[in-house]
Design a protein around this motif. Structure first.
Motif, mmCIF file in Angstrom:
data_model
loop_
_atom_site.group_PDB
_atom_site.id
_atom_site.type_symbol
_atom_site.label_atom_id
_atom_site.label_comp_id
_atom_site.label_asym_id
_atom_site.label_seq_id
_atom_site.Cartn_x
_atom_site.Cartn_y
_atom_site.Cartn_z
ATOM 1 N N ALA A 171 3.512 4.435 6.131
ATOM 2 C CA ALA A 171 4.740 3.675 6.321
ATOM 3 C C ALA A 171 4.508 2.306 6.956
ATOM 4 O O ALA A 171 5.465 1.605 7.247
ATOM 5 C CB ALA A 171 5.692 4.490 7.188
ATOM 6 N N VAL A 172 3.262 1.889 7.163
ATOM 7 C CA VAL A 172 2.995 0.590 7.766
ATOM 8 C C VAL A 172 3.425 -0.535 6.834
ATOM 9 O O VAL A 172 4.026 -1.510 7.252
ATOM 10 C CB VAL A 172 1.511 0.450 8.154
ATOM 11 N N GLY A 173 3.128 -0.411 5.555
ATOM 12 C CA GLY A 173 3.543 -1.418 4.585
ATOM 13 C C GLY A 173 2.574 -2.577 4.445
ATOM 14 O O GLY A 173 2.985 -3.724 4.300
ATOM 15 N N CYS A 174 1.279 -2.291 4.480
ATOM 16 C CA CYS A 174 0.282 -3.353 4.333
ATOM 17 C C CYS A 174 0.391 -3.996 2.955
ATOM 18 O O CYS A 174 0.583 -3.319 1.957
ATOM 19 C CB CYS A 174 -1.128 -2.784 4.517
ATOM 20 N N GLY A 175 0.256 -5.318 2.922
ATOM 21 C CA GLY A 175 0.329 -6.054 1.666
ATOM 22 C C GLY A 175 -0.949 -5.908 0.862
ATOM 23 O O GLY A 175 -2.044 -5.889 1.415
ATOM 24 N N GLN A 176 -0.805 -5.795 -0.440
ATOM 25 C CA GLN A 176 -1.946 -5.688 -1.334
ATOM 26 C C GLN A 176 -1.848 -6.708 -2.449
ATOM 27 O O GLN A 176 -0.755 -7.065 -2.874
ATOM 28 C CB GLN A 176 -2.031 -4.290 -1.972
ATOM 29 N N ARG A 177 -3.006 -7.145 -2.913
ATOM 30 C CA ARG A 177 -3.101 -7.971 -4.115
ATOM 31 C C ARG A 177 -3.761 -7.095 -5.168
ATOM 32 O O ARG A 177 -4.886 -6.647 -4.992
ATOM 33 C CB ARG A 177 -3.925 -9.224 -3.833
ATOM 34 N N VAL A 178 -3.036 -6.846 -6.258
ATOM 35 C CA VAL A 178 -3.520 -5.975 -7.330
ATOM 36 C C VAL A 178 -3.978 -6.860 -8.486
ATOM 37 O O VAL A 178 -3.186 -7.612 -9.047
ATOM 38 C CB VAL A 178 -2.410 -5.001 -7.792
ATOM 39 N N PHE A 179 -5.249 -6.755 -8.835
ATOM 40 C CA PHE A 179 -5.835 -7.552 -9.899
ATOM 41 C C PHE A 179 -5.787 -6.751 -11.194
ATOM 42 O O PHE A 179 -6.288 -5.627 -11.252
ATOM 43 C CB PHE A 179 -7.272 -7.935 -9.556
ATOM 44 N N CYS A 212 0.844 -1.195 0.000
ATOM 45 C CA CYS A 212 0.000 0.000 0.000
ATOM 46 C C CYS A 212 0.882 1.249 0.000
ATOM 47 O O CYS A 212 1.842 1.339 0.760
ATOM 48 C CB CYS A 212 -0.912 -0.013 1.216
ATOM 49 N N PRO A 213 0.555 2.249 -0.843
ATOM 50 C CA PRO A 213 1.409 3.432 -0.949
ATOM 51 C C PRO A 213 1.110 4.534 0.045
ATOM 52 O O PRO A 213 1.780 5.556 0.041
ATOM 53 C CB PRO A 213 1.101 3.923 -2.366
ATOM 54 N N TYR A 214 0.122 4.376 0.918
ATOM 55 C CA TYR A 214 -0.337 5.526 1.683
ATOM 56 C C TYR A 214 0.412 5.839 2.959
ATOM 57 O O TYR A 214 0.517 6.976 3.340
ATOM 58 C CB TYR A 214 -1.827 5.395 1.980
#
Length: 188
Positions: free
Chosen positions: A54-62, A50-52
């Motif tokens: 500094a946490v760095g949450c993982g994303q799945r981009v479809f 995630c770009p928002y």
């Protein structure tokens, strides 16, 4: 207009269909039965961060036809375990928003209109101004001869749309250039 019928009520459908808890077929509307999720038609799934903040949450981009169609939390991420905050959940809009700027725009001092610049010219312009501000505002020593080796002509404000690594490199760049006025939006 269709006639009103008590048989169409969800609670009646629940008990009539053998779904007394209302978790299956009884509560599924005809419209829901014919639609499919955007994720099922994607050509590929790309793991991202995630770009928002500094946490760095993982994303799945479809991705379908080289266009982002959906972004969801990555259940394999040890940080977010498949969850995203509201901003992270809406990050697909960051990519596909119709008002997103994709060209470099520049407005000269006192000008009324913006003009397009190519990326290389814009980078050269920023680098020239950065070096000129550093050169014109350099402070080698204070009034007592103590070394300062700094510039007050450059300041940096980092953003939470950058990840930790990018903010770290920007901080190192500004520190190496002698800037001491550094801040980050995530800390303000």
């Amino acid at each position: 207009m269709s006639r009103f019928s008590f048989l169409g009520w969800p609670v009646v459908r629940q008990f009539g269909s053998g779904d007394p808890l209302g978790r299956g077929e009884a509560v599924t509307s005809p419209k829901t039965r014919v639609i499919s999720p955007r994720t099922s038609t994607a050509d590929r799934v790309v793991q991202s961060v995630c770009p928002y903040c500094a946490v760095g949450c993982g994303q799945r981009v479809f991705v379908k036809d080289e266009k982002v169609v959906q972004i969801e939390g990555d259940p394999d991420s040890p940080i977010s375990r498949g969850r995203l905050c509201p901003k992270g959940s809406a990050s697909e809009q960051l990519v596909n928003a119709p008002g997103r700027q994709t060209k470099v725009l520049y407005r000269a001092p006192h000008a009324k209109d913006w003009q397009q610049l190519d990326l290389e010219s814009a980078i050269e312009m920023v680098a020239d101004r950065f070096l000129e501000a550093r050169r014109n505002n350099w402070q080698q020593n204070d009034e007592h001869g103590r070394p300062l080796r700094r510039t007050m002509g450059i300041a940096g404000l980092g953003g939470a749309t950058l990840d930790n690594e990018e903010n770290y490199l920007i901080k190192k760049l500004f520190t190496a250039a002698g800037a001491i006025q550094l801040e980050n939006q995530a800390r303000i």
